[in-house]
Structures are given as structure tokens and as C-alpha cells.
Write a protein that holds these residues in place. Sequence first.
Motif, PDB file in Angstrom:
ATOM      1  N   PRO A 173       1.096 -15.735  50.644  1.00  0.00           N
ATOM      2  CA  PRO A 173       1.683 -16.502  51.760  1.00  0.00           C
ATOM      3  C   PRO A 173       2.883 -17.341  51.339  1.00  0.00           C
ATOM      4  O   PRO A 173       3.832 -17.509  52.116  1.00  0.00           O
ATOM      5  N   ALA A 174       2.880 -17.836  50.117  1.00  0.00           N
ATOM      6  CA  ALA A 174       3.984 -18.671  49.639  1.00  0.00           C
ATOM      7  C   ALA A 174       5.272 -17.877  49.472  1.00  0.00           C
ATOM      8  O   ALA A 174       6.353 -18.466  49.376  1.00  0.00           O
ATOM      9  N   ARG A 175       5.164 -16.557  49.440  1.00  0.00           N
ATOM     10  CA  ARG A 175       6.348 -15.708  49.312  1.00  0.00           C
ATOM     11  C   ARG A 175       6.636 -14.954  50.616  1.00  0.00           C
ATOM     12  O   ARG A 175       7.308 -13.931  50.625  1.00  0.00           O
ATOM     13  N   CYS A 176       6.103 -15.516  51.704  1.00  0.00           N
ATOM     14  CA  CYS A 176       6.376 -14.975  53.037  1.00  0.00           C
ATOM     15  C   CYS A 176       7.311 -15.918  53.794  1.00  0.00           C
ATOM     16  O   CYS A 176       7.138 -17.132  53.751  1.00  0.00           O
ATOM     17  N   ALA A 177       8.272 -15.347  54.481  1.00  0.00           N
ATOM     18  CA  ALA A 177       9.125 -16.117  55.385  1.00  0.00           C
ATOM     19  C   ALA A 177       8.587 -15.942  56.793  1.00  0.00           C
ATOM     20  O   ALA A 177       8.398 -14.814  57.257  1.00  0.00           O
ATOM     21  N   ARG A 195       6.903 -20.273  53.857  1.00  0.00           N
ATOM     22  CA  ARG A 195       8.207 -20.892  54.074  1.00  0.00           C
ATOM     23  C   ARG A 195       8.602 -20.617  55.518  1.00  0.00           C
ATOM     24  O   ARG A 195       8.504 -19.474  55.989  1.00  0.00           O
ATOM     25  N   VAL A 196       9.053 -21.636  56.217  1.00  0.00           N
ATOM     26  CA  VAL A 196       9.248 -21.517  57.665  1.00  0.00           C
ATOM     27  C   VAL A 196      10.705 -21.631  58.065  1.00  0.00           C
ATOM     28  O   VAL A 196      11.428 -22.534  57.634  1.00  0.00           O
ATOM     29  N   LEU A 197      11.114 -20.709  58.917  1.00  0.00           N
ATOM     30  CA  LEU A 197      12.406 -20.772  59.585  1.00  0.00           C
ATOM     31  C   LEU A 197      12.131 -21.021  61.055  1.00  0.00           C
ATOM     32  O   LEU A 197      11.526 -20.189  61.730  1.00  0.00           O
ATOM     33  N   ALA A 198      12.536 -22.167  61.561  1.00  0.00           N
ATOM     34  CA  ALA A 198      12.326 -22.511  62.959  1.00  0.00           C
ATOM     35  C   ALA A 198      13.580 -22.230  63.768  1.00  0.00           C
ATOM     36  O   ALA A 198      14.682 -22.612  63.372  1.00  0.00           O
ATOM     37  N   ALA A 208      12.332 -30.278  57.903  1.00  0.00           N
ATOM     38  CA  ALA A 208      11.354 -30.934  57.040  1.00  0.00           C
ATOM     39  C   ALA A 208      11.302 -30.177  55.725  1.00  0.00           C
ATOM     40  O   ALA A 208      11.883 -29.098  55.594  1.00  0.00           O
ATOM     41  N   ALA A 209      10.607 -30.740  54.761  1.00  0.00           N
ATOM     42  CA  ALA A 209      10.460 -30.074  53.471  1.00  0.00           C
ATOM     43  C   ALA A 209       9.803 -28.712  53.656  1.00  0.00           C
ATOM     44  O   ALA A 209       8.771 -28.599  54.312  1.00  0.00           O
ATOM     45  N   GLY A 210      10.406 -27.689  53.097  1.00  0.00           N
ATOM     46  CA  GLY A 210       9.865 -26.340  53.230  1.00  0.00           C
ATOM     47  C   GLY A 210      10.151 -25.680  54.563  1.00  0.00           C
ATOM     48  O   GLY A 210       9.659 -24.599  54.843  1.00  0.00           O
ATOM     49  N   ARG A 211      10.949 -26.340  55.406  1.00  0.00           N
ATOM     50  CA  ARG A 211      11.259 -25.832  56.749  1.00  0.00           C
ATOM     51  C   ARG A 211      12.773 -25.856  56.969  1.00  0.00           C
ATOM     52  O   ARG A 211      13.430 -26.836  56.691  1.00  0.00           O
ATOM     53  N   THR A 212      13.295 -24.760  57.479  1.00  0.00           N
ATOM     54  CA  THR A 212      14.710 -24.669  57.815  1.00  0.00           C
ATOM     55  C   THR A 212      14.831 -24.445  59.314  1.00  0.00           C
ATOM     56  O   THR A 212      14.034 -23.699  59.892  1.00  0.00           O
ATOM     57  N   VAL A 213      15.797 -25.091  59.946  1.00  0.00           N
ATOM     58  CA  VAL A 213      15.980 -24.959  61.394  1.00  0.00           C
ATOM     59  C   VAL A 213      17.376 -24.404  61.676  1.00  0.00           C
ATOM     60  O   VAL A 213      18.376 -24.898  61.139  1.00  0.00           O
ATOM     61  N   THR A 223      19.451 -11.609  53.580  1.00  0.00           N
ATOM     62  CA  THR A 223      19.881 -12.497  52.502  1.00  0.00           C
ATOM     63  C   THR A 223      19.468 -13.931  52.789  1.00  0.00           C
ATOM     64  O   THR A 223      19.011 -14.661  51.898  1.00  0.00           O
ATOM     65  N   PHE A 224      19.603 -14.363  54.041  1.00  0.00           N
ATOM     66  CA  PHE A 224      19.206 -15.707  54.455  1.00  0.00           C
ATOM     67  C   PHE A 224      17.709 -15.903  54.223  1.00  0.00           C
ATOM     68  O   PHE A 224      17.272 -16.932  53.695  1.00  0.00           O
ATOM     69  N   LEU A 225      16.898 -14.926  54.629  1.00  0.00           N
ATOM     70  CA  LEU A 225      15.452 -15.029  54.493  1.00  0.00           C
ATOM     71  C   LEU A 225      15.018 -15.064  53.041  1.00  0.00           C
ATOM     72  O   LEU A 225      14.091 -15.793  52.667  1.00  0.00           O
ATOM     73  N   ARG A 226      15.688 -14.272  52.193  1.00  0.00           N
ATOM     74  CA  ARG A 226      15.384 -14.335  50.768  1.00  0.00           C
ATOM     75  C   ARG A 226      15.694 -15.708  50.206  1.00  0.00           C
ATOM     76  O   ARG A 226      15.012 -16.210  49.316  1.00  0.00           O
ATOM     77  N   GLY A 227      16.735 -16.333  50.739  1.00  0.00           N
ATOM     78  CA  GLY A 227      17.115 -17.661  50.291  1.00  0.00           C
ATOM     79  C   GLY A 227      16.073 -18.719  50.617  1.00  0.00           C
ATOM     80  O   GLY A 227      15.987 -19.743  49.938  1.00  0.00           O
ATOM     81  N   LEU A 228      15.288 -18.495  51.667  1.00  0.00           N
ATOM     82  CA  LEU A 228      14.225 -19.443  52.015  1.00  0.00           C
ATOM     83  C   LEU A 228      13.198 -19.525  50.880  1.00  0.00           C
ATOM     84  O   LEU A 228      12.660 -20.597  50.591  1.00  0.00           O
TER      85      LEU A 228
END
Length: 233
Positions: A173-177, A195-198, A208-213, A223-228
Motif C-alpha cells: 500500500p505504501a507504494r500505491c498512488a 500516497r494520496v493525490l486529491a 497535508a503530509a503525504g497528500r498532494t492536491v 511521471t507525476f504519479l511516480r513522483g508521489l
Amino acid sequence: MTSSIPAVDARSAAGSALQAVLLDMDGTLVDTEGFWWDVEVAVFAELGHQLLEEYRQVVVGGPMTRSASFLIQATGAKIALTELTVLLNMRFAEMIGQGVPLMPGARRLLAELAAHGVPTALVSASHRHIIDRVLVTLGAENFALTVAGDEIARTKPHPDPYLEAAARLGVDPARCAVIEDTMTGVAAAEAAGCRVLAVPSVAPIPPAAGRTVVGSLEEVDLTFLRGLITGMH
């Protein structure tokens, strides 16, 4: 017309820190959050109650039982929870029978993930019969598996749906976007350790920490998702 899929260094997720992409459905891939609200407003109007706009912020992204229970309590409507959930699901299924609009960027992103062999799962609080209807538009072939809200004991905001998807894919799960549009879904994914992309649809979601909006899926590619996962976002 040339392909919009950007060049990447591998044709699959192998060798990448990113092992899988897990996506919410309503409001994230398909523009249906408004459909749900329209159905809820119509059904409660028939019951003699007007739903306040402020209720929408409470029910968005939630599991059907939680949303329906809140609306019964808020309005005092004389209807059993089980009866209401069946009615809402039936009306929603009728509404999406003619197809559903995709969110901007959704089709391109799904095509890119498929082209590069990235394991992808659809993880939704919606019931199986709703998901299966929407998959006609989304393309079932774009997902290695799908998890429905009525197939597990605890759905979002509990972590169970995302833990189930990761376990079935055989990934960490820690390596899932995870891509979500509501705080309910974000809470579920974060509790699962993903890792969460909102991409907010109805209500704002703070970073928030661990979260990108971001504002739209049009801003997102592989490429963006790998960067998460690697901490580049």
C-alpha cells in the motif's frame, strides 16, 4: 494526431517505486457526484422534505448507508434506511443508464496507465451494480480489478477498500498512488498507508503530509504519479 502519452523510462511499473494506481470512481473519474445529489434531492422532495445545500458537503463521497442515515436524521423523513438505500441506488442506476460524463483528463490517464502496464484498480464506495454500469463508459479493460462498497464489511472512510485492492494486486500500500476527490476517500487511502493525490470535486481538500492536491486530472500523468512515491511532489 500524435499520442499524448509522454515518454517514460519503462513500459511497466517494474523497477519503479510505484507499484499500482488505485482510483476512486464518482467525482474522480466520472462526473457523477452531481447525479447523486440530484437523486437525493428528488427522492426527499417526494417524501416531503427539502435538502439544504449544506447537507451536500456532508454526504459527498460517503458510503450510501452513512449518507442516507444522515439525511434521514437531518430531515426526519419517515422511511427506513434499507428502503431509502435501495430507492436511491435504483434511481441513480436509472439516471446513469444513458452513460456518464468522464472527468477532464480521465480517459487519457487511464490509457497511459494501460499502455505502460501499470496495475490499476477501481476502488469505490458505490455498489457493484452501479460500478458495472459505469464500467461500460470507463472501460473494464482499464482495470486489473474493481472493489465495490457492498462487497466488504467496512467501506470508506475505513482503509479496508484500499487494503483489499493492494492485497489482491499483491502490492505494498505504501507504494500505491491513490486518486480521490473527497475527504472521505482521502481518509480511507491515508489510513491504508497509501500516497494520496486529491482532485477535489465538490468540497475543498487541504494539502497535508503525504497528500498532494491538484485542480484536475489534466495535470496528472504517469511521471507525476511516480513522483508521489519518490517524494518529488
